[in-house]
Design a protein around this motif. Structure first.
Motif, PDB file in Angstrom:
ATOM      1  N   HIS A  93       0.821  -1.287   0.042  1.00  0.00           N
ATOM      2  CA  HIS A  93       0.126   0.161   0.052  1.00  0.00           C
ATOM      3  C   HIS A  93       0.888   1.287   0.018  1.00  0.00           C
ATOM      4  CE1 HIS A  93      -2.999  -2.923   1.383  1.00  0.00           C
ATOM      5  NE2 HIS A  93      -3.939  -2.281   1.014  1.00  0.00           N
ATOM      6  N   ALA A  94       1.994   1.107   0.396  1.00  0.00           N
ATOM      7  CA  ALA A  94       2.879   2.662   0.794  1.00  0.00           C
ATOM      8  C   ALA A  94       3.327   3.073  -0.756  1.00  0.00           C
ATOM      9  CB  ALA A  94       3.962   2.191   1.321  1.00  0.00           C
ATOM     10  N   TRP A  95       3.347   2.235  -1.809  1.00  0.00           N
ATOM     11  CA  TRP A  95       3.750   2.663  -3.218  1.00  0.00           C
ATOM     12  C   TRP A  95       2.668   3.700  -3.635  1.00  0.00           C
ATOM     13  CZ3 TRP A  95       0.344   2.639  -7.257  1.00  0.00           C
ATOM     14  CH2 TRP A  95      -0.670   1.994  -7.135  1.00  0.00           C
ATOM     15  N   MET A  96       1.680   3.823  -3.142  1.00  0.00           N
ATOM     16  CA  MET A  96       0.651   5.116  -3.584  1.00  0.00           C
ATOM     17  C   MET A  96       1.177   6.421  -3.348  1.00  0.00           C
ATOM     18  SD  MET A  96      -2.906   2.958  -3.071  1.00  0.00           S
ATOM     19  CE  MET A  96      -2.707   2.643  -1.240  1.00  0.00           C
ATOM     20  N   ILE A  97       1.817   6.507  -2.264  1.00  0.00           N
ATOM     21  CA  ILE A  97       2.203   7.958  -1.699  1.00  0.00           C
ATOM     22  C   ILE A  97       3.823   7.892  -1.588  1.00  0.00           C
ATOM     23  CG2 ILE A  97       0.133   8.328  -0.564  1.00  0.00           C
ATOM     24  CD1 ILE A  97       1.567   7.339   1.953  1.00  0.00           C
ATOM     25  N   ARG A  98       4.426   6.995  -2.015  1.00  0.00           N
ATOM     26  CA  ARG A  98       6.179   6.989  -1.982  1.00  0.00           C
ATOM     27  C   ARG A  98       6.461   8.414  -3.001  1.00  0.00           C
ATOM     28  NH1 ARG A  98       8.254   1.642  -3.247  1.00  0.00           N
ATOM     29  NH2 ARG A  98       7.454   1.325  -1.209  1.00  0.00           N
ATOM     30  N   ILE A  99       7.315   9.094  -2.487  1.00  0.00           N
ATOM     31  CA  ILE A  99       7.655  10.412  -2.817  1.00  0.00           C
ATOM     32  C   ILE A  99       8.849   9.910  -3.772  1.00  0.00           C
ATOM     33  CG2 ILE A  99       6.783  11.680  -1.006  1.00  0.00           C
ATOM     34  CD1 ILE A  99       9.665  12.238  -0.351  1.00  0.00           C
ATOM     35  N   PRO A 100       9.208  10.609  -5.205  1.00  0.00           N
ATOM     36  CA  PRO A 100      10.258  10.423  -5.928  1.00  0.00           C
ATOM     37  C   PRO A 100      11.448  10.447  -5.143  1.00  0.00           C
ATOM     38  CG  PRO A 100       8.644  11.818  -6.921  1.00  0.00           C
ATOM     39  CD  PRO A 100       8.218  11.671  -5.552  1.00  0.00           C
ATOM     40  N   ARG A 101      12.615   9.807  -5.558  1.00  0.00           N
ATOM     41  CA  ARG A 101      14.055   9.918  -5.316  1.00  0.00           C
ATOM     42  C   ARG A 101      14.435  11.194  -5.013  1.00  0.00           C
ATOM     43  NH1 ARG A 101      17.584   6.610  -3.228  1.00  0.00           N
ATOM     44  NH2 ARG A 101      16.321   4.586  -3.949  1.00  0.00           N
ATOM     45  N   ARG A 102      14.297  11.932  -6.151  1.00  0.00           N
ATOM     46  CA  ARG A 102      14.695  13.306  -6.256  1.00  0.00           C
ATOM     47  C   ARG A 102      14.135  14.400  -5.206  1.00  0.00           C
ATOM     48  NH1 ARG A 102      11.948  17.405  -8.811  1.00  0.00           N
ATOM     49  NH2 ARG A 102      10.080  16.683  -9.612  1.00  0.00           N
ATOM     50  N   LEU A 103      12.969  14.165  -4.702  1.00  0.00           N
ATOM     51  CA  LEU A 103      12.488  14.786  -3.739  1.00  0.00           C
ATOM     52  C   LEU A 103      13.069  14.454  -2.475  1.00  0.00           C
ATOM     53  CD1 LEU A 103       8.755  15.518  -4.741  1.00  0.00           C
ATOM     54  CD2 LEU A 103      10.794  16.914  -5.042  1.00  0.00           C
ATOM     55  N   GLN A 104      13.103  13.154  -2.270  1.00  0.00           N
ATOM     56  CA  GLN A 104      13.855  12.559  -1.063  1.00  0.00           C
ATOM     57  C   GLN A 104      15.299  13.051  -0.676  1.00  0.00           C
ATOM     58  OE1 GLN A 104      13.465   8.479  -0.224  1.00  0.00           O
ATOM     59  NE2 GLN A 104      11.953   8.109  -1.684  1.00  0.00           N
ATOM     60  N   GLU A 105      15.996  13.249  -2.037  1.00  0.00           N
ATOM     61  CA  GLU A 105      17.431  13.863  -1.730  1.00  0.00           C
ATOM     62  C   GLU A 105      17.454  15.473  -1.518  1.00  0.00           C
ATOM     63  OE1 GLU A 105      20.237  12.355  -1.850  1.00  0.00           O
ATOM     64  OE2 GLU A 105      19.227  10.473  -2.275  1.00  0.00           O
ATOM     65  N   LEU A 106      16.319  16.064  -2.220  1.00  0.00           N
ATOM     66  CA  LEU A 106      16.087  17.376  -1.863  1.00  0.00           C
ATOM     67  C   LEU A 106      15.777  17.509  -0.393  1.00  0.00           C
ATOM     68  CD1 LEU A 106      15.995  20.237  -3.071  1.00  0.00           C
ATOM     69  CD2 LEU A 106      13.588  19.808  -3.691  1.00  0.00           C
ATOM     70  N   GLN A 107      14.924  16.890   0.256  1.00  0.00           N
ATOM     71  CA  GLN A 107      14.571  17.040   1.596  1.00  0.00           C
ATOM     72  C   GLN A 107      15.702  16.874   2.436  1.00  0.00           C
ATOM     73  OE1 GLN A 107      11.987  13.857   2.532  1.00  0.00           O
ATOM     74  NE2 GLN A 107      10.184  14.846   2.146  1.00  0.00           N
ATOM     75  N   ARG A 108      16.827  16.091   2.217  1.00  0.00           N
ATOM     76  CA  ARG A 108      18.087  15.888   2.979  1.00  0.00           C
ATOM     77  C   ARG A 108      18.731  17.368   2.654  1.00  0.00           C
ATOM     78  NH1 ARG A 108      18.230  10.804   0.278  1.00  0.00           N
ATOM     79  NH2 ARG A 108      17.509   9.158   1.692  1.00  0.00           N
ATOM     80  N   LEU A 109      18.716  17.942   1.583  1.00  0.00           N
ATOM     81  CA  LEU A 109      19.375  19.067   1.319  1.00  0.00           C
ATOM     82  C   LEU A 109      18.876  20.214   1.951  1.00  0.00           C
ATOM     83  CD1 LEU A 109      20.100  18.915  -2.413  1.00  0.00           C
ATOM     84  CD2 LEU A 109      21.923  18.681  -0.616  1.00  0.00           C
ATOM     85  N   ILE A 110      17.565  20.416   2.106  1.00  0.00           N
ATOM     86  CA  ILE A 110      16.787  21.327   2.893  1.00  0.00           C
ATOM     87  C   ILE A 110      16.961  21.121   4.316  1.00  0.00           C
ATOM     88  CG2 ILE A 110      14.416  22.195   3.240  1.00  0.00           C
ATOM     89  CD1 ILE A 110      13.652  21.322   0.610  1.00  0.00           C
ATOM     90  N   ALA A 111      17.047  19.841   4.660  1.00  0.00           N
ATOM     91  CA  ALA A 111      17.241  19.902   5.928  1.00  0.00           C
ATOM     92  C   ALA A 111      18.607  20.372   6.760  1.00  0.00           C
ATOM     93  CB  ALA A 111      17.207  18.394   6.546  1.00  0.00           C
ATOM     94  N   THR A 112      19.643  20.432   5.869  1.00  0.00           N
ATOM     95  CA  THR A 112      20.969  20.716   6.010  1.00  0.00           C
ATOM     96  C   THR A 112      21.057  22.498   5.759  1.00  0.00           C
ATOM     97  OG1 THR A 112      21.923  18.727   5.365  1.00  0.00           O
ATOM     98  CG2 THR A 112      23.408  20.799   5.657  1.00  0.00           C
ATOM     99  N   THR A 113      20.196  23.007   4.629  1.00  0.00           N
ATOM    100  CA  THR A 113      20.515  24.297   4.172  1.00  0.00           C
ATOM    101  C   THR A 113      19.764  25.158   5.098  1.00  0.00           C
ATOM    102  OG1 THR A 113      20.831  23.534   2.042  1.00  0.00           O
ATOM    103  CG2 THR A 113      20.286  25.867   2.526  1.00  0.00           C
ATOM    104  N   ALA A 114      18.296  24.687   5.571  1.00  0.00           N
ATOM    105  CA  ALA A 114      17.280  25.549   6.259  1.00  0.00           C
ATOM    106  C   ALA A 114      17.996  26.127   7.365  1.00  0.00           C
ATOM    107  CB  ALA A 114      16.070  24.968   6.364  1.00  0.00           C
ATOM    108  N   PRO A 115      18.644  25.404   8.192  1.00  0.00           N
ATOM    109  CA  PRO A 115      19.196  25.874   9.712  1.00  0.00           C
ATOM    110  C   PRO A 115      20.217  26.881   9.301  1.00  0.00           C
ATOM    111  CG  PRO A 115      18.967  23.190   9.811  1.00  0.00           C
ATOM    112  CD  PRO A 115      18.683  23.761   8.457  1.00  0.00           C
ATOM    113  N   GLN A 116      21.277  26.474   8.200  1.00  0.00           N
ATOM    114  CA  GLN A 116      22.321  27.579   8.201  1.00  0.00           C
ATOM    115  C   GLN A 116      21.803  28.945   7.607  1.00  0.00           C
ATOM    116  OE1 GLN A 116      24.243  25.517   4.941  1.00  0.00           O
ATOM    117  NE2 GLN A 116      25.425  24.184   6.173  1.00  0.00           N
ATOM    118  N   LEU A 117      20.665  28.946   6.859  1.00  0.00           N
ATOM    119  CA  LEU A 117      19.854  30.037   6.495  1.00  0.00           C
ATOM    120  C   LEU A 117      19.380  30.874   7.636  1.00  0.00           C
ATOM    121  CD1 LEU A 117      18.479  29.288   3.084  1.00  0.00           C
ATOM    122  CD2 LEU A 117      20.231  31.138   3.373  1.00  0.00           C
ATOM    123  N   LYS A 118      18.854  29.937   8.657  1.00  0.00           N
ATOM    124  CA  LYS A 118      18.127  30.609   9.403  1.00  0.00           C
ATOM    125  C   LYS A 118      19.283  31.408  10.651  1.00  0.00           C
ATOM    126  CE  LYS A 118      15.662  29.167  13.984  1.00  0.00           C
ATOM    127  NZ  LYS A 118      15.031  28.009  14.642  1.00  0.00           N
TER     128      LYS A 118
END
Length: 249
Positions: A96-121
């Motif tokens: 059932h989880a395949w129906m909402i699994r996000i693309p790998r590129r967005l998963q990678e972008l999530q990781r970049l955001i998690a690193t970048t957002a605190p720096q910008l903050k």
């Protein structure tokens, strides 16, 4: 004890020829171990599948295990049932989880955001906007917004997550060993998840950033506004508290 009571109920069921009594004894055995099934299901929560559905799948696995269990084989019931319950939940999750699994590129972008957002903050003295994050990462704002909206899918502070960069220690390894390894380990693991849930939001975030996102202690300190040394002390205290809670259980 749960194990002895469950075995006694299923032994009585095996001897009984009354179908009504057999059904009643099976229900009692299942109810006695229902929290085990719920605990297994809870390990997959916040990963894109409704927890109620996962608990139903876990309950089906428990009922199936109780049906097939043979007390005369002298195998611990939980040692027999846990793999069955876990397999049923994983199967449901996979189907059932395949129906909402996000693309790998967005998963990678999530990781970049998690690193970048605190720096910008830290640079801006406030929370950065999606546009500012996108500009820093040189990606489309729409992609940043989609990745941010999907944050949380498949993001669980898991008992299987490594506690060190080498992956030699997991949260599960906080559970002390014993002769009845399967039963004791599961009962104490089931107590560890509520302990994690009870942590203050800051301490839970520190654990998640360190052991799920893989941030350095310095980066975590910058994010929560304390020194690296304080982060080290907080991590040591929280892990000691979790270990002591298990030992005292």
């Amino acid at each position: 004890m749960r194990e002895a009571s469950t075995k006694a109920l299923l032994e009585r069921r095996g001897r009984s020829t009354d179908e009504i009594e057999r059904h009643r004894l099976l229900e009692q055995a299942v109810e006695l171990n229902a929290d085990v099934a719920r605990s297994i299901a809870s390990r997959y929560r916040n990963r894109g599948v409704d927890l109620d559905d996962l608990e139903q799948a876990a309950s089906l696995g428990l009922v199936g295990a109780a049906h097939r269990y043979r007390p005369e084989l002298d195998v611990p019931f939980l040692g027999f049932a846990i793999p069955t319950i876990r397999g049923e939940v994983k199967r449901y999750f996979r189907d059932h989880a395949w129906m909402i699994r996000i693309p790998r590129r967005l998963q990678e972008l999530q990781r970049l955001i998690a690193t970048t957002a605190p720096q910008l903050k830290q640079e801006l003295g406030r929370q950065p906007t999606s546009g500012e994050i996108a500009n820093r990462l040189q990606v489309d704002v729409a992609d940043v917004e989609r990745a941010s909206a999907a944050h949380g899918y498949f993001n669980l502070l898991s008992l299987d997550q490594p506690l060190d960069p080498a992956g030699d220690l997991r949260l599960l390894d906080l559970v002390p060993g014993n002769e009845d390894q399967t039963l004791l380990e599961f009962e104490q693991v089931s107590q560890l998840q509520p302990a994690l849930d009870d942590l203050p939001s800051r301490e839970r975030r520190i654990l998640e950033l360190r052991f799920v996102e893989g941030w350095s202690q310095a980066a975590i300190g910058a994010d929560v506004g304390v020194s690296q040394m304080q982060i080290s002390r907080i991590l040591g205290r929280v892990l000691d508290d979790l270990r002591n809670r298990l030992l005292a259980a």
